[in-house]
Design a protein around this motif. Structure first.
Motif, PDB file in Angstrom:
ATOM      1  N   LEU A 137       0.858  -1.180   0.000  1.00 56.84           N
ATOM      2  CA  LEU A 137       0.000   0.000   0.000  1.00 56.84           C
ATOM      3  C   LEU A 137       0.890   1.224   0.000  1.00 56.84           C
ATOM      4  N   ILE A 138       0.643   2.155  -0.956  1.00 57.62           N
ATOM      5  CA  ILE A 138       1.403   3.393  -1.068  1.00 57.62           C
ATOM      6  C   ILE A 138       0.527   4.532  -0.550  1.00 57.62           C
ATOM      7  N   VAL A 139       1.066   5.335   0.374  1.00 59.56           N
ATOM      8  CA  VAL A 139       0.353   6.466   0.964  1.00 59.56           C
ATOM      9  C   VAL A 139       1.220   7.705   0.809  1.00 59.56           C
ATOM     10  N   GLN A 140       0.715   8.680   0.063  1.00 57.98           N
ATOM     11  CA  GLN A 140       1.386   9.967  -0.064  1.00 57.98           C
ATOM     12  C   GLN A 140       0.781  10.931   0.961  1.00 57.98           C
ATOM     13  N   VAL A 141       1.605  11.511   1.812  1.00 54.60           N
ATOM     14  CA  VAL A 141       1.169  12.341   2.931  1.00 54.60           C
ATOM     15  C   VAL A 141       1.622  13.769   2.695  1.00 54.60           C
ATOM     16  N   LYS A 142       0.662  14.690   2.873  1.00 62.65           N
ATOM     17  CA  LYS A 142       0.955  16.111   2.797  1.00 62.65           C
ATOM     18  C   LYS A 142       0.073  16.803   3.834  1.00 62.65           C
ATOM     19  N   VAL A 143       0.635  17.064   5.036  1.00 58.32           N
ATOM     20  CA  VAL A 143      -0.115  17.580   6.177  1.00 58.32           C
ATOM     21  C   VAL A 143       0.455  18.940   6.567  1.00 58.32           C
ATOM     22  N   TYR A 144      -0.439  19.944   6.686  1.00 53.04           N
ATOM     23  CA  TYR A 144      -0.046  21.284   7.117  1.00 53.04           C
ATOM     24  C   TYR A 144      -0.214  21.398   8.628  1.00 53.04           C
ATOM     25  N   ALA A 145       0.539  22.293   9.186  1.00 55.09           N
ATOM     26  CA  ALA A 145       0.460  22.528  10.632  1.00 55.09           C
ATOM     27  C   ALA A 145      -0.831  23.258  10.968  1.00 55.09           C
ATOM     28  N   ARG A 146      -1.271  23.027  12.190  1.00 55.39           N
ATOM     29  CA  ARG A 146      -2.443  23.756  12.676  1.00 55.39           C
ATOM     30  C   ARG A 146      -2.070  25.197  12.960  1.00 55.39           C
ATOM     31  N   LEU A 147      -3.030  26.084  12.683  1.00 54.74           N
ATOM     32  CA  LEU A 147      -2.746  27.513  12.803  1.00 54.74           C
ATOM     33  C   LEU A 147      -2.836  28.014  14.226  1.00 54.74           C
ATOM     34  N   VAL A 148      -3.395  27.227  15.145  1.00 54.31           N
ATOM     35  CA  VAL A 148      -3.554  27.639  16.537  1.00 54.31           C
ATOM     36  C   VAL A 148      -2.404  27.062  17.324  1.00 54.31           C
ATOM     37  N   SER A 149      -1.706  27.910  18.054  1.00 51.28           N
ATOM     38  CA  SER A 149      -0.588  27.435  18.856  1.00 51.28           C
ATOM     39  C   SER A 149      -1.081  26.591  20.009  1.00 51.28           C
ATOM     40  N   GLY A 150      -0.183  25.779  20.552  1.00 55.28           N
ATOM     41  CA  GLY A 150      -0.577  24.822  21.574  1.00 55.28           C
ATOM     42  C   GLY A 150      -0.993  25.442  22.872  1.00 55.28           C
ATOM     43  N   ASN A 151      -0.484  26.653  23.178  1.00 54.09           N
ATOM     44  CA  ASN A 151      -0.851  27.263  24.452  1.00 54.09           C
ATOM     45  C   ASN A 151      -2.070  28.157  24.355  1.00 54.09           C
ATOM     46  N   MET A 152      -2.749  28.197  23.196  1.00 55.32           N
ATOM     47  CA  MET A 152      -3.945  29.006  23.040  1.00 55.32           C
ATOM     48  C   MET A 152      -5.164  28.242  23.511  1.00 55.32           C
ATOM     49  N   VAL A 153      -6.114  28.959  24.049  1.00 51.13           N
ATOM     50  CA  VAL A 153      -7.387  28.377  24.466  1.00 51.13           C
ATOM     51  C   VAL A 153      -8.387  28.606  23.347  1.00 51.13           C
ATOM     52  N   PHE A 154      -9.045  27.543  22.887  1.00 51.46           N
ATOM     53  CA  PHE A 154      -9.881  27.622  21.700  1.00 51.46           C
ATOM     54  C   PHE A 154     -11.178  28.386  21.944  1.00 51.46           C
ATOM     55  N   ASP A 155     -11.586  28.533  23.176  1.00 51.74           N
ATOM     56  CA  ASP A 155     -12.859  29.199  23.418  1.00 51.74           C
ATOM     57  C   ASP A 155     -12.695  30.673  23.800  1.00 51.74           C
ATOM     58  N   ASN A 156     -11.485  31.245  23.523  1.00 54.04           N
ATOM     59  CA  ASN A 156     -11.290  32.669  23.761  1.00 54.04           C
ATOM     60  C   ASN A 156     -11.830  33.443  22.571  1.00 54.04           C
ATOM     61  N   LYS A 157     -13.106  33.721  22.567  1.00 49.59           N
ATOM     62  CA  LYS A 157     -13.726  34.433  21.457  1.00 49.59           C
ATOM     63  C   LYS A 157     -13.441  35.931  21.584  1.00 49.59           C
ATOM     64  N   THR A 158     -13.466  36.587  20.441  1.00 47.97           N
ATOM     65  CA  THR A 158     -13.251  38.028  20.425  1.00 47.97           C
ATOM     66  C   THR A 158     -14.411  38.734  21.115  1.00 47.97           C
ATOM     67  N   ILE A 159     -14.105  39.616  22.034  1.00 43.96           N
ATOM     68  CA  ILE A 159     -15.137  40.350  22.760  1.00 43.96           C
ATOM     69  C   ILE A 159     -15.546  41.562  21.927  1.00 43.96           C
ATOM     70  N   ILE A 160     -16.812  41.622  21.532  1.00 45.78           N
ATOM     71  CA  ILE A 160     -17.330  42.733  20.738  1.00 45.78           C
ATOM     72  C   ILE A 160     -17.848  43.795  21.706  1.00 45.78           C
ATOM     73  N   GLN A 161     -17.227  44.943  21.663  1.00 41.12           N
ATOM     74  CA  GLN A 161     -17.587  46.010  22.594  1.00 41.12           C
ATOM     75  C   GLN A 161     -18.783  46.792  22.072  1.00 41.12           C
ATOM     76  N   ASN A 162     -19.199  47.778  22.862  1.00 44.27           N
ATOM     77  CA  ASN A 162     -20.340  48.601  22.496  1.00 44.27           C
ATOM     78  C   ASN A 162     -20.043  49.359  21.207  1.00 44.27           C
ATOM     79  N   GLN A 163     -20.958  49.290  20.238  1.00 47.41           N
ATOM     80  CA  GLN A 163     -20.727  49.907  18.943  1.00 47.41           C
ATOM     81  C   GLN A 163     -20.649  51.427  19.029  1.00 47.41           C
ATOM     82  N   VAL A 164     -21.258  52.001  20.062  1.00 44.39           N
ATOM     83  CA  VAL A 164     -21.207  53.459  20.204  1.00 44.39           C
ATOM     84  C   VAL A 164     -19.783  53.924  20.462  1.00 44.39           C
TER      85      VAL A 164
END
Length: 708
Positions: A137-164
């Motif tokens: 069986l021949i397997v050609q592999v081409k895998v890119y790195a994940r864009l999120v660093s290992g010490n980042m928390v995935f649920d840190n969403k951007t806080i949208i402030q008051n539009q005013v």
């Protein structure tokens, strides 16, 4: 046509069979291209003597073909596993054994990816039988790195402030704080290398950071396809001024200014983040759910979260083959003394109290198995009853009553355990009430005893409930339990007392024994008038009247005893004293306790051994009862002789009621205060007189009078 299809089908079967005979095993598929860290393929055929070998390979620069398969293992970054899923089918899995995160600046860890293209190689899996390769069986592999660093928390969403004060949506697809979002072309956190990974796959439209010019812009329409009116009605405007003004407009910011205050600032109390509301789970100090065994959808769950203010009482049936050694059927008090958050910034510890169950028929169901040896299991938890005391949004205390018993395993034994949680309002030291203010039907009647151990200037009444017999199983008084007297519910219950001829020769001792059993039901000398009594106010309590018991032994003989207080009678007089939201409130006006005396004599007949052997016993009944008597509500003063003899003016006996002719002016009208009703009635009469004076009849009379 059918013959042609049949021929083709036979030919395919022959080719497949010849191929299978020529090659015992083969991979399906035999060539794979993957961009992920895992690969799955299937190996068909007789794989009993097959060994899978993994190695890296590369195509030849001259021919372009790969190296021939080899059966020499090679160390790679991949983990090879296989699983037999059918008789002639093996599932082969490859999994990358390394991290796919990008290395940070000055990072020395070798498990990260230095470049965005993290893995690029060709793998070869060989199915070897001995030193010979049967399939590959021949397997050609081409895998890119994940864009999120290992010490980042995935649920840190951007806080949208008051539009005013801050423009909303500077980059709509920038969802993660200080992290490059995949396919987001306007994310300033992405580096140049990151953009190279998805520069041709950006999210389309404004939400991907691409802002198209509106069709009404003069720069959009060309001279070929523009309508006749376009040069006169098109709009010349900056590209940023588009229909997405509310989301992406980079306008001026307004700095917030503190408002004027003419008074002293009052600091608001801190917000209690751990405050409980109805239905929220109770948490421990480690922010874990406080759990109790219970049933969910008909199944017993050993760890179910407890919801605030949600009572439950369930039973779980468990077959026992041996003595239990694990929770919840085997626990120690230290494991049950959990510490939970009380919801007001403090803690509450579970207070555990053990009690021993003498009767196990309600918990044990067994079938005898001859020839099996009995095994005795001591201190088996039969019931866990939790009481949660709450006040506002917090828990003031938790008590646990654990019922233990000795279980004998002899054959097939089924253990029925009970788990309950009850939420009681108030502190742990407070006693539950039976209504507010009047008694509620079905709640216990509150008894009390005056505490004389305190000083003369102080008054304290300790609660002492009133009980009736509650027979269980065999019905003997020695095994019988007691239950409280419930308001408004008449009841009679009892138990059986074994009596022999020897007991009948000592009637005084027998009377004292029965009297002590009956006196143990009601130890209170006071009873609460309403369901919410005050323990330091004598006005909320009544004295219980006891009928003097005549315990003379007149009529006693060697075979019978008279004046046995075999029946305890409790009479409770109640009266409706008011209404709350049209619900009648009942209070207790008097309580009397008396005894019905009986003569006990053993019944002999048919060679009953009780009359032959003086030690043989016969069971005689000892009973208790409670009767509630409602005092009729006095609806008004007694009728006089005129109302009794002349019923013409009685509104309850006639269809025509003359006293109600002027209904709003009489006392029968209770829709509003009498003074207001009288004033409105006088005003109505005044308007009627004015209308009559100014009406047509009086106008004609004035005209005739003026002509005279």
């Amino acid at each position: 046509m059918a013959l042609i299809f049949l021929y083709i089908h036979v030919l395919c079967l022959w080719l497949c069979s010849s191929t299978y005979n020529a090659q015992n095993v083969f991979f399906q598929p035999s060539f794979l291209v993957t961009r992920g860290p895992s690969v799955t393929a299937l190996l068909y055929g007789n794989s009993s003597n097959i060994i899978l070998i993994l190695q890296t390979t590369s195509p030849s620069n001259v021919t372009g073909s790969f190296d021939p398969p080899s059966c020499v293992p090679e160390e790679t970054r991949w983990v090879l596993t296989s699983e037999l899923i059918a008789k002639t089918t093996v599932q082969v899995k490859l999994r990358l054994n390394r991290s796919l995160r990008l290395c940070g600046n000055n990072e020395t860890d070798t498990d990260c990816c230095v470049n965005p293209l993290c893995v690029r190689e060709t793998l070869q899996v060989s199915a070897c039988e001995g030193n010979n390769s049967q399939a590959s069986l021949i397997v050609q592999v081409k895998v890119y790195a994940r864009l999120v660093s290992g010490n980042m928390v995935f649920d840190n969403k951007t806080i949208i402030q008051n539009q005013v004060y801050r423009p909303l949506g500077e980059c709509p697809c920038d969802l993660t704080f200080k992290t490059c979002d995949l396919w987001c072309c306007c994310d300033e956190d992405c580096s140049t290398e990151d953009f190279q990974l998805f520069k041709y796959h950006c999210l389309p439209g404004p939400f991907g950071g691409q802002f198209p010019d509106p069709e009404y812009q003069c720069s959009v329409q060309s001279s070929q396809n523009s309508p006749d009116w376009f040069p006169f009605l098109c709009v010349i405007s900056p590209p940023g001024n588009n229909p997405y003004l509310g989301l992406f407009y980079q306008g001026n910011k307004i700095a917030p200014k503190p408002g004027m205050s003419f008074g002293a600032s009052v600091s608001s109390p801190p917000t209690l983040l751990d405050a409980y509301i109805e239905g929220s789970p109770i948490l421990t100090l480690k922010d874990q759910y406080f759990t109790i065994p219970r049933t969910l959808n008909g199944y017993c769950v050993t760890s179910a979260p407890v919801a605030f203010l949600k009572n439950f009482d369930v039973k779980c049936v468990t077959p026992l083959q041996a003595c239990p050694t694990e929770p919840p059927l085997q626990t120690i008090p230290e494991d049950l003394r959990a510490v939970v958050k009380n919801g007001v910034g403090g803690n509450a510890v579970v207070d555990v109290t053990d009690q021993l169950a003498t009767e196990l028929n309600d918990f044990i169901t067994s079938s005898e198995s001859f020839g099996s040896s009995a095994v005795v299991c001591e201190n088996v938890p039969l019931a866990l009853d939790y009481n949660f005391y709450w006040k506002e949004n917090g828990i003031s205390g938790i008590t646990l009553t654990r019922t233990l018993g000795t279980v004998t395993l002899n054959g097939n034994v089924s253990l029925t355990t009970r788990y309950s949680a009850k939420f009681l309002s108030g502190d742990i030291t407070s006693k539950p009430n039976s209504g507010n203010p009047g008694y509620q039907v079905g709640r216990p009647v509150i008894g009390g005893i005056l505490n004389t151990s305190i000083g003369n200037d102080s008054l304290l009444i300790e609660r002492s409930p009133m009980h009736l017999w509650k027979p269980v199983n065999c019905g003997l008084c020695s095994h019988a339990d007691v239950r409280p007297v419930l308001f408004g519910e008449n009841s009679t219950s009892g138990c059986l007392l074994p009596v022999s001829q020897l007991n009948l020769t000592q009637c005084g001792l027998l009377r004292d024994t029965v009297n002590s059993l009956q006196d143990g039901l009601v130890e209170a000398s006071l009873v609460a008038i309403n369901g919410h009594p005050n323990a330091v106010t004598m006005a909320d309590w009544l004295n219980i009247s006891y009928v003097t018991l005549n315990s003379s032994g007149v009529g006693d003989s060697n075979s019978s005893c008279s004046n046995i207080p075999a029946h305890l009678q409790i009479y409770v007089w109640t009266l409706v004293t008011g209404f709350v939201d049209e619900i009648p409130q009942k209070d207790i006006k008097a309580v009397e306790i008396s005894y019905s005396l009986s003569s006990w004599k053993l019944e002999c007949g048919g060679g009953d051994p009780v009359c032959i052997d003086p030690a043989e016993t016969q069971r005689l009944p000892v009973t208790s009862s409670v009767t509630f008597i409602d005092i009729p509500l006095n609806t008004g003063p007694p009728k006089n002789r005129y109302q009794i003899n002349f019923t013409e003016y009685d509104c309850n006996r006639n269809d025509i009621c003359w006293p109600e002719l002027a209904f709003p002016f009489t006392r029968f009208y209770t829709g509003e205060p009498y003074s207001q009703a009288l004033a409105k009635g006088i005003i109505l009469v005044f308007f009627f007189i004015v209308a009559s004076v100014l009406g047509t009849p009086w106008r004609q009379i004035r005209q005739i009078w003026s002509t005279i």
